[in-house]
Design a protein around this motif. Structure first.
Motif, PDB file in Angstrom:
ATOM      1  N   ALA A 110       0.839  -1.201   0.000  1.00 18.34           N
ATOM      2  CA  ALA A 110       0.000   0.000   0.000  1.00 18.34           C
ATOM      3  C   ALA A 110       0.875   1.252   0.000  1.00 18.34           C
ATOM      4  CB  ALA A 110      -0.914  -0.001   1.223  1.00 18.34           C
ATOM      5  N   GLN A 111       1.915   1.247   0.845  1.00 10.44           N
ATOM      6  CA  GLN A 111       2.796   2.409   0.954  1.00 10.44           C
ATOM      7  C   GLN A 111       3.545   2.640  -0.360  1.00 10.44           C
ATOM      8  OE1 GLN A 111       2.740   4.490   3.719  1.00 10.44           O
ATOM      9  NE2 GLN A 111       3.860   5.757   2.254  1.00 10.44           N
ATOM     10  N   THR A 112       3.946   1.551  -1.012  1.00  5.66           N
ATOM     11  CA  THR A 112       4.641   1.658  -2.311  1.00  5.66           C
ATOM     12  C   THR A 112       3.724   2.317  -3.346  1.00  5.66           C
ATOM     13  OG1 THR A 112       5.780  -0.404  -1.741  1.00  5.66           O
ATOM     14  CG2 THR A 112       5.936   0.323  -4.032  1.00  5.66           C
ATOM     15  N   LEU A 113       2.467   1.883  -3.373  1.00  5.36           N
ATOM     16  CA  LEU A 113       1.497   2.464  -4.314  1.00  5.36           C
ATOM     17  C   LEU A 113       1.260   3.936  -4.003  1.00  5.36           C
ATOM     18  CD1 LEU A 113      -1.041  -0.502  -4.485  1.00  5.36           C
ATOM     19  CD2 LEU A 113       0.007   0.571  -6.494  1.00  5.36           C
ATOM     20  N   LEU A 114       1.179   4.252  -2.701  1.00  2.00           N
ATOM     21  CA  LEU A 114       0.932   5.638  -2.299  1.00  2.00           C
ATOM     22  C   LEU A 114       2.087   6.536  -2.768  1.00  2.00           C
ATOM     23  CD1 LEU A 114      -1.094   7.394  -0.663  1.00  2.00           C
ATOM     24  CD2 LEU A 114       0.437   7.128   1.287  1.00  2.00           C
ATOM     25  N   ASP A 115       3.309   6.044  -2.591  1.00  2.00           N
ATOM     26  CA  ASP A 115       4.483   6.827  -3.035  1.00  2.00           C
ATOM     27  C   ASP A 115       4.427   7.057  -4.546  1.00  2.00           C
ATOM     28  OD1 ASP A 115       5.260   6.796  -0.430  1.00  2.00           O
ATOM     29  OD2 ASP A 115       6.869   5.314  -0.660  1.00  2.00           O
ATOM     30  N   LYS A 116       4.051   6.006  -5.274  1.00  2.00           N
ATOM     31  CA  LYS A 116       3.939   6.138  -6.739  1.00  2.00           C
ATOM     32  C   LYS A 116       2.887   7.187  -7.103  1.00  2.00           C
ATOM     33  CE  LYS A 116       3.798   2.589  -9.798  1.00  2.00           C
ATOM     34  NZ  LYS A 116       3.527   1.189 -10.265  1.00  2.00           N
ATOM     35  N   ALA A 117       1.754   7.150  -6.382  1.00  2.88           N
ATOM     36  CA  ALA A 117       0.661   8.092  -6.646  1.00  2.88           C
ATOM     37  C   ALA A 117       1.116   9.522  -6.358  1.00  2.88           C
ATOM     38  CB  ALA A 117      -0.554   7.730  -5.780  1.00  2.88           C
ATOM     39  N   ASP A 118       1.784   9.728  -5.208  1.00  2.00           N
ATOM     40  CA  ASP A 118       2.279  11.060  -4.851  1.00  2.00           C
ATOM     41  C   ASP A 118       3.235  11.581  -5.923  1.00  2.00           C
ATOM     42  OD1 ASP A 118       0.849  11.201  -2.509  1.00  2.00           O
ATOM     43  OD2 ASP A 118       2.494  10.519  -1.218  1.00  2.00           O
ATOM     44  N   LYS A 119       4.100  10.688  -6.368  1.00  2.00           N
ATOM     45  CA  LYS A 119       5.104  11.074  -7.362  1.00  2.00           C
ATOM     46  C   LYS A 119       4.411  11.485  -8.665  1.00  2.00           C
ATOM     47  CE  LYS A 119       9.393   9.283  -9.202  1.00  2.00           C
ATOM     48  NZ  LYS A 119      10.188   8.094  -9.451  1.00  2.00           N
ATOM     49  N   LYS A 120       3.418  10.680  -9.053  1.00  2.00           N
ATOM     50  CA  LYS A 120       2.684  10.959 -10.291  1.00  2.00           C
ATOM     51  C   LYS A 120       1.929  12.296 -10.186  1.00  2.00           C
ATOM     52  CE  LYS A 120       1.951   8.955 -13.777  1.00  2.00           C
ATOM     53  NZ  LYS A 120       2.514   9.263 -15.131  1.00  2.00           N
TER      54      LYS A 120
END
Length: 289
Positions: free
Chosen positions: A7-17
């Motif tokens: 979940a945290q990995t996906l969240l980081d990807k989303a923030d970056k995007k």
């Protein structure tokens, strides 16, 4: 260093995007669309881990991305998903998210769904924050929207909840007006007619709670005129007995009537509370005789 959860990995990807600058060939709406999808995935992943606050936050970020892309329906949905996660222990955040949902739904003319969400807000105020005033306002607003959409039975259920809360707040005239409104509607259908005597009983108790035996008496007459069968019901007889006791300033006679009624028809909490208020009023009033 501990490895990150999915979940945290996906969240980081989303923030970056979401914070990336858009290139020559992609529009910012594409960027927010993709970020929104990633936030949604992250939120669902947090839900799997039972991290409901984090899930709600990720859904809220998704909602903001959908708003950037002018996708009102998707934004409304994302806010609602956020609210469902926040409901697991974060009532204030749930109310904020539901309020955002309602804004999108009313702007889109979806008043039936808006009423559903507004009713949820009322229930959270009532059950989680014990804020009777705000709960009452939400139930009335939901009732108005249901009524506009011809969902009469659902509207009346909301108005009845609002009436109970008006009485709890000792706003008896507003409570009586709502009970009478709901009763008049209920009289029009064979399916709902049976509930009228309870609404009128609640209205009658509200009048007695104001120490206003004159109005209580006049209203009882009015109800019997609206429905000829009412005066023979246990509810009407009970109200008459209470009225007599109140007029006589006789607390014992009042208690006797309550006990007798309760033996056949169990009194709910609302009725028990208002009857205690009426009894205190009788004990405090100097007898006129």
């Amino acid at each position: 260093m501990p490895s990150k959860s999915p979940a945290q990995t996906l969240l980081d990807k989303a923030d970056k995007k979401a914070s990336s600058s858009t290139g020559w060939f992609s529009s910012s709406s594409t960027k927010f669309e993709e970020a929104g999808d990633l936030y949604q995935q992250a939120a669902n992943s947090f839900k799997l881990e039972k991290l409901f606050k984090e899930a709600g936050d990720a859904f809220a970020r998704e909602a903001e991305c959908r708003e950037q892309c002018k996708e009102a329906n998707e934004a409304a949905n994302a806010w609602w998903n956020a609210a469902k996660s926040y409901k697991r222990g974060f009532p204030d955040l749930a109310i904020q998210a539901l309020t955002q949902t309602v804004v999108h739904l009313t702007q889109g003319g979806r008043f039936r769904q808006a009423a559903d969400r507004e009713k949820e807000i009322g229930q959270i105020y009532l059950q989680e924050s014990n804020d009777l005033r705000k709960a009452c306002e939400s139930f009335e607003r939901a009732g108005d929207w249901y009524a506009q959409e011809d969902a009469t039975a659902t509207a009346n259920a909301c108005y009845k909840d609002a009436a109970d809360l008006h009485a709890d707040l000792e706003e008896y005239p507003q409570a009586i007006a709502r009970y009478e409104q709901v009763a008049s509607h209920a009289l029009t259908s064979a399916l709902t007619k049976y509930s009228v005597k309870d609404y009128w009983l609640r209205a009658g108790l509200s009048a007695l709670a104001m120490n206003d035996t004159v109005s209580a008496k006049r209203n009882l007459m009015k109800y019997s005129n609206q429905d000829a069968t009412f005066s023979s019901t246990r509810e009407a007889k009970f109200l008459n007995a209470l009225l007599e006791a109140a007029e006589a300033g006789d607390a014992e006679m009042f208690t006797g009537a309550v006990v007798e009624f309760d033996q056949v028809t169990k009194l709910d909490n609302w009725k028990t509370n208002i009857l205690l208020k009426i009894k205190r009023g009788i004990q405090e009033e100097p007898s006129l005789t």
